[in-house]
Design a protein around this motif. Structure first.
Motif, mmCIF file in Angstrom:
data_model
loop_
_atom_site.group_PDB
_atom_site.id
_atom_site.type_symbol
_atom_site.label_atom_id
_atom_site.label_comp_id
_atom_site.label_asym_id
_atom_site.label_seq_id
_atom_site.Cartn_x
_atom_site.Cartn_y
_atom_site.Cartn_z
ATOM 1 N N ASN A 1 0.830 -1.193 0.000
ATOM 2 C CA ASN A 1 0.000 0.000 0.000
ATOM 3 C C ASN A 1 0.877 1.259 0.000
ATOM 4 N N PHE A 2 1.281 1.702 -1.196
ATOM 5 C CA PHE A 2 2.257 2.793 -1.272
ATOM 6 C C PHE A 2 1.664 4.133 -0.854
ATOM 7 N N LYS A 3 0.339 4.244 -0.991
ATOM 8 C CA LYS A 3 -0.294 5.499 -0.605
ATOM 9 C C LYS A 3 -0.150 5.710 0.901
ATOM 10 N N THR A 4 -0.405 4.651 1.657
ATOM 11 C CA THR A 4 -0.249 4.735 3.106
ATOM 12 C C THR A 4 1.208 4.963 3.463
ATOM 13 N N PHE A 5 2.121 4.299 2.716
ATOM 14 C CA PHE A 5 3.532 4.461 2.981
ATOM 15 C C PHE A 5 3.944 5.923 2.859
ATOM 16 N N ASN A 6 3.541 6.559 1.736
ATOM 17 C CA ASN A 6 3.885 7.957 1.529
ATOM 18 C C ASN A 6 3.318 8.843 2.632
ATOM 19 N N SER A 7 2.103 8.523 2.991
ATOM 20 C CA SER A 7 1.450 9.322 4.017
ATOM 21 C C SER A 7 2.169 9.154 5.356
ATOM 22 N N ALA A 8 2.506 7.889 5.705
ATOM 23 C CA ALA A 8 3.221 7.635 6.960
ATOM 24 C C ALA A 8 4.577 8.325 6.955
ATOM 25 N N LEU A 9 5.207 8.297 5.790
ATOM 26 C CA LEU A 9 6.523 8.933 5.665
ATOM 27 C C LEU A 9 6.398 10.430 5.920
ATOM 28 N N SER A 10 5.382 11.059 5.342
ATOM 29 C CA SER A 10 5.238 12.506 5.512
ATOM 30 C C SER A 10 4.981 12.858 6.973
ATOM 31 N N TYR A 11 4.358 11.938 7.712
ATOM 32 C CA TYR A 11 4.098 12.214 9.130
ATOM 33 C C TYR A 11 5.348 12.051 9.991
ATOM 34 N N ILE A 12 6.218 11.130 9.572
ATOM 35 C CA ILE A 12 7.355 10.827 10.452
ATOM 36 C C ILE A 12 8.530 11.781 10.214
ATOM 37 N N ILE A 13 8.556 12.456 9.056
ATOM 38 C CA ILE A 13 9.748 13.244 8.716
ATOM 39 C C ILE A 13 10.088 14.290 9.777
ATOM 40 N N LEU A 14 9.117 15.137 10.112
ATOM 41 C CA LEU A 14 9.436 16.215 11.052
ATOM 42 C C LEU A 14 9.879 15.714 12.422
ATOM 43 N N PRO A 15 9.089 14.856 13.092
ATOM 44 C CA PRO A 15 9.565 14.396 14.412
ATOM 45 C C PRO A 15 10.909 13.683 14.336
ATOM 46 N N ALA A 16 11.145 12.920 13.247
ATOM 47 C CA ALA A 16 12.422 12.217 13.135
ATOM 48 C C ALA A 16 13.578 13.209 13.026
ATOM 49 N N ILE A 17 13.363 14.271 12.229
ATOM 50 C CA ILE A 17 14.428 15.278 12.100
ATOM 51 C C ILE A 17 14.716 15.918 13.451
ATOM 52 N N VAL A 18 13.648 16.300 14.146
ATOM 53 C CA VAL A 18 13.834 16.966 15.436
ATOM 54 C C VAL A 18 14.532 16.045 16.423
ATOM 55 N N LEU A 19 14.122 14.778 16.438
ATOM 56 C CA LEU A 19 14.715 13.834 17.378
ATOM 57 C C LEU A 19 16.176 13.530 17.022
ATOM 58 N N SER A 20 16.473 13.497 15.711
ATOM 59 C CA SER A 20 17.814 13.074 15.317
ATOM 60 C C SER A 20 18.822 14.211 15.332
ATOM 61 N N PHE A 21 18.340 15.443 15.368
ATOM 62 C CA PHE A 21 19.263 16.568 15.196
ATOM 63 C C PHE A 21 20.426 16.571 16.202
ATOM 64 N N PRO A 22 20.174 16.464 17.500
ATOM 65 C CA PRO A 22 21.307 16.450 18.441
ATOM 66 C C PRO A 22 22.195 15.220 18.253
ATOM 67 N N CYS A 23 21.568 14.100 17.896
ATOM 68 C CA CYS A 23 22.305 12.867 17.692
ATOM 69 C C CYS A 23 23.213 12.984 16.481
ATOM 70 N N LEU A 24 22.642 13.547 15.411
ATOM 71 C CA LEU A 24 23.406 13.788 14.194
ATOM 72 C C LEU A 24 24.616 14.669 14.499
ATOM 73 N N ALA A 25 24.364 15.705 15.303
ATOM 74 C CA ALA A 25 25.427 16.645 15.623
ATOM 75 C C ALA A 25 26.574 15.947 16.339
ATOM 76 N N SER A 26 26.243 15.101 17.318
ATOM 77 C CA SER A 26 27.345 14.504 18.060
ATOM 78 C C SER A 26 28.032 13.407 17.255
ATOM 79 N N ILE A 27 27.282 12.673 16.436
ATOM 80 C CA ILE A 27 27.927 11.692 15.570
ATOM 81 C C ILE A 27 28.894 12.395 14.629
ATOM 82 N N LEU A 28 28.437 13.500 14.082
ATOM 83 C CA LEU A 28 29.261 14.277 13.161
ATOM 84 C C LEU A 28 30.568 14.715 13.826
ATOM 85 N N ARG A 29 30.438 15.259 15.025
ATOM 86 C CA ARG A 29 31.637 15.766 15.703
ATOM 87 C C ARG A 29 32.615 14.655 16.054
ATOM 88 N N VAL A 30 32.065 13.562 16.616
ATOM 89 C CA VAL A 30 32.951 12.464 17.009
ATOM 90 C C VAL A 30 33.640 11.873 15.783
#
Lengths: 335, 550
Positions: A191-220
């Motif tokens: 069901n690709f329609k649901t997939f796209n929709s689920a993806l659009s919902y997860i993008i923002l929270p995932a970015i916000v959650l990963s931002f500090p993690c991304l930063a420290s992985i990058l630095r290390v």
């Protein structure tokens, strides 16, 4: 390698036991009378006593502990007061959403953080390095709830590109549950329609959650790469005629990855904790949101359940990191 | 095809530093003909490593060629692009390095590392990478060529599973992968044990003959140069001060620096000055009193695999008051573990340590701290033994502060007095370690060790991290200090010439056991064990080369 894995699994069991004991101790030495809390401010003395015996709180502490441990062993996490349903059922319902969010955020952090760290090490003090420095400093400095709201305002309200909150639109029919992850389940059912929709919902929270993690992985990863690139074996690899690109992408990266992996393990636990904030901002139906609402309602069994679950996931993640360590570094494999 | 393979003409190189450019290489002129074996001798900081790395285009980052050219086989390679280098580096010119542990990537198997080099060369030649099995076959051939047993098993092993000598052979195999015309060897034996050094030098020598290699080898070890090189150049402060036939240079040095350098190499054949002095004075030795005794000392380490590793196996020894007690052995012989046990820095698994009649093996806490006043340690590497963020004054004053018996003014005065004793200017107390040379740093370490007026100093290879000319100074100085302060030394070294020069009695250690012990001269003149003989023989190579002049 096999005995190494077995030994690791034994340690996992030990640590889990430790967490269970610690959670019990903390809930018992915490000030306040749980029975009175449960009964509410207007309860009579009789009601409080009834609740006390109902929850077994009037028995000796040792007996309470034995019952607690026995319940845990049989998968009984108690019952939520608010929903009057077993905590385990609720955890199983909410956990997949959180795990999905954390894994997507983690993936984002690794896929973006590692290469950026590598690039800024290779082009140290160049334009890329400066840009990533700003990125990583803001990553650790911006508070998740503020950054989350900002992202909602811009991408959802202003631009209208992505949904503000939730996991799927109310009208959408979720795919049949297989793994609990909407992304994977919708792909399984084609069901690709649901997939796209689920993806659009997860993008923002995932970015916000990963931002500090991304930063420290990058630095290390940047710091490690810089050090590894100066090491003798890299000089030797150059002298033996191996191309610079291959040296950076294969030889140096593998060595630099070890401390980065340790960072990833630690950040995983940190992320699980942060879901409490991010899930609240984005109304993401996971265990973070569940923990917050239970805590606000003085519903303490779910809080214990969430604590144990997060502890368990954290241990699993770090055990995987340990195994990956041994897989990468032959010196750690015991004979 | 011209006869000249490598021609360095008027080459000068600067390295940009914070304090302005550093003239690292000054007007270097060097010609290497096909089939030559050229040795470059020089101490640390002479620029020899920068020079050979420039030949491979892997010189330091902030460097700037000021003048001159490097020509390889008729092609100017002074400022070659990365693409140009791909056809030369590792293929036509290749290099072997000093420390085979740090120059092999610890995370990749031996076979993978060598076959990757083969693949890189095939890619550079534009002929396409051959299949894995073919590369494996070639790798095993190379491993066999450098005298490694069971190449098929070795293929899947990792660097940490091999000994130092084997790792160096692996690096040599890697360097030979491209069938190079020119092999550059950067101190190929320095990090190896003396007996292994001889084997590696033999290997290089035989490969030169078999593969018709041209070799440029740099070393501070004159013995190694004399073994390999027919021609040699002496570098000093970025310049070549002398070059010519190796025999001429060693036998009849023209430049002052070369003479000094050769004179500083301890002569293993020379009868030590201390013995001659003792004979002249013909004093009857008084009955020795024992200062430190070790009885049946044992140290067993648990290995990660759950097994046991015996570092020191049931050793008994007695150090007399006022003597220099030598401990000789190669790496892994347990000599450092023994020294650390004697000081109680490492706890013995079994056995007793008796210092001035008191058994100190069981004591802890305050009594141990009190005893430590009387016994001090000098470490091998002065560069890492000093805290880079403490001034020299802080470092020397530290033991005084720790023992808490002096006020600040007294500590300051004592620090200055100690600087006097180790013959360093008093204002050095404001300096930081990086501002000092290696020899100066080792003097500071000695000053720190004698700050509390100890009776015993344990010196763990105190000169092996230093240049030869500095080593001679430090050795002389150690003997002076001993006389002045009436100290007893336990002196650990792998260098037999040094041991013969200064030690009264010596034990020879191998794999945790004492293989031979007694009077140093006796051991030298009449070694009973084959192992001792081998050690002495390998020491002779260097000594002979440096002392061949009339």
């Amino acid at each position: 390698m096999l005995s190494f894995t077995l030994r690791k699994l034994l340690t996992v069991a030990g640590t889990m036991l430790g967490i269970a004991v610690l959670t019990f101790v903390i809930t018992n030495i915490a000030p306040g009378d749980p029975a009175r809390l449960v009964a509410g401010p207007n309860a009579t003395e009789d009601m409080v006593e009834t609740i006390r015996s109902e929850y077994g709180l009037d028995r000796p502490i040792v007996e309470q502990f034995v019952i607690y441990m026995k319940d845990l062993m049989t998968g009984d996490f108690g019952t939520s007061i608010v929903s009057t349903r077993p905590v385990l059922d609720e955890l199983l319902r909410y956990a997949p959403a959180t795990i999905e969010l954390v894994l997507v955020a983690m993936l984002l952090g690794i896929v973006v953080g590692v290469p950026l760290g590598m690039l800024s090490a290779v082009y140290k003090d160049g334009p890329i390095d400066h840009v990533t420095r700003i990125l990583s400093i803001s990553g650790v400095a911006l508070p998740a709830f503020w950054f989350g709201i900002l992202m909602q305002l811009y991408f959802s309200v202003e631009l209208g590109w992505l949904p503000v909150s939730g996991r799927l639109p109310l009208v959408a029919r979720p795919p049949d549950m297989v793994t609990g992850s909407l992304l994977i389940d919708s792909l399984i059912s084609g069901n690709f329609k649901t997939f796209n929709s689920a993806l659009s919902y997860i993008i923002l929270p995932a970015i916000v959650l990963s931002f500090p993690c991304l930063a420290s992985i990058l630095r290390v990863n940047r710091a490690e790469m810089i050090e590894v690139l100066q090491s003798d074996y890299i000089v030797a690899a150059r002298a033996h005629g191996i191309s610079s690109r291959r040296i950076v992408a294969i030889y140096a990266l593998k060595n630099a990855l070890l401390p980065t992996l340790a960072m990833i393990g630690l950040r995983f636990g940190w992320m699980l904790g942060s879901t409490v904030l991010v899930e609240t901002v984005f109304d993401w139906p996971g265990i973070g949101l569940y923990a917050v609402s239970s805590a606000l309602a003085s519903d303490f069994k779910p809080v214990i359940g969430v604590t144990l679950l997060i502890g368990f996931l954290f241990i699993i993640a770090n055990t995987l990191v340990d195994l990956a360590y041994a897989w990468i570094d032959p010196r750690l494999r015991r004979a | 095809m011209s006869d000249t393979l490598l021609d360095i003409d008027g080459y000068s190189l600067d390295i940009a530093t914070f304090d302005g450019p550093l003239h690292v290489l000054k007007d270097i002129n060097l010609t290497v003909r096909r089939g030559d074996t050229l040795g470059i001798v020089g101490e640390s900081g002479s620029g020899k490593t920068v020079l050979v790395r420039s030949v491979m285009g892997i010189g330091p980052k902030n460097s700037d060629v000021k003048a001159g050219t490097i020509t390889f086989d008729g092609q100017d390679i002074t400022r070659l692009s990365d693409k140009g280098w791909a056809k030369i580096r590792g293929v036509r010119i290749s290099m072997i390095f000093q420390d085979p542990m740090t120059y092999l990537n610890p995370l990749f198997s031996i076979g993978r590392q060598i076959s990757d080099v083969i693949a890189a060369h095939e890619r550079a030649a534009g002929e396409g990478v051959s299949p894995k099995s073919a590369r494996r076959h070639r790798t095993e051939e190379l491993l066999d060529q450098v005298g490694l047993p069971n190449p098929a098993d070795l293929f899947d092993q990792y660097p940490h599973q091999l000994s130092g000598g084997m790792r160096q052979r692996v690096l040599i195999a890697m360097a030979l992968a491209g069938k190079p015309d020119l092999l550059i060897a950067d101190e190929p034996t320095t990090a190896l044990d003396v007996t292994v050094q001889a084997q590696v030098l033999d290997l290089i020598k035989s490969l030169v003959k078999k593969l018709n290699l041209t070799v440029v080898m740099i070393s501070h070890d004159i013995g190694a140069i004399a073994t390999i090189a027919s021609r040699c150049a002496v570098m000093y402060k970025g310049e070549i001060v002398e070059q010519g036939e190796t025999n001429d240079i060693l036998g009849n040095p023209q430049h002052d620096y070369t003479r000094q350098l050769l004179a500083a190499v301890p002569d293993i054949e020379a009868k030590p000055a201390r013995l001659m002095a003792a004979e002249a004075a013909s004093e009857a030795p008084s009955k020795p009193t024992k200062l430190l005794e070790g009885m049946n000392l044992r140290k067993v380490y648990k290995t990660r695999a759950g097994g046991e590793f015996t570092a020191v196996n049931d050793i008994s020894l007695a150090v007399n008051t006022g003597e220099i007690f030598g401990v000789v052995g190669e790496s892994g012989s347990g000599k450092s573990t023994l020294a650390r046990m004697l000081l109680r820095l490492v706890d013995p698994t079994a056995g007793d340590i008796i210092f001035e009649g008191q058994n100190i093996s069981g004591i802890a806490g305050e009594p141990l701290r009190k005893i430590r006043q009387h016994m001090q340690f000098v470490f091998q590497n002065p560069h890492s033994a000093l805290n880079g963020r403490h001034t020299i004054g802080d470092a020397i004053g530290e033991p005084l502060r720790i023992q808490r018996t002096m006020n600040r003014r007294d500590i300051n005065a004592r620090t200055e007095a100690l600087l006097d004793i180790v013959q360093l200017p008093r204002n050095f107390k404001y300096r930081y370690p990086h501002e000092l040379s290696g020899g100066q740093k080792q003097r500071v370490c000695i000053a720190r060790a004698i700050a509390l007026n100890p009776r015993l100093l344990i010196l763990d290879e105190p000169t092996s991290a230093l240049d030869i000319s500095v080593q001679a100074q430090v050795l002389d100085f150690l003997q002076e200090v001993r006389k002045e302060l009436n100290l007893t030394y336990v002196f650990i070294s792998h260098d037999l010439a040094v041991i013969r020069q200064i030690c009264d009695r010596t034990i020879v250690m191998k794999r945790g056991d004492i293989v031979e012990q007694g009077d140093t001269e006796q051991i030298f003149l009449h070694p009973a064990e084959d192992y001792t003989k081998a050690l002495i023989e390998s020491g002779r190579v260097t000594s002979r080369a440096a002392n061949m002049r009339a």
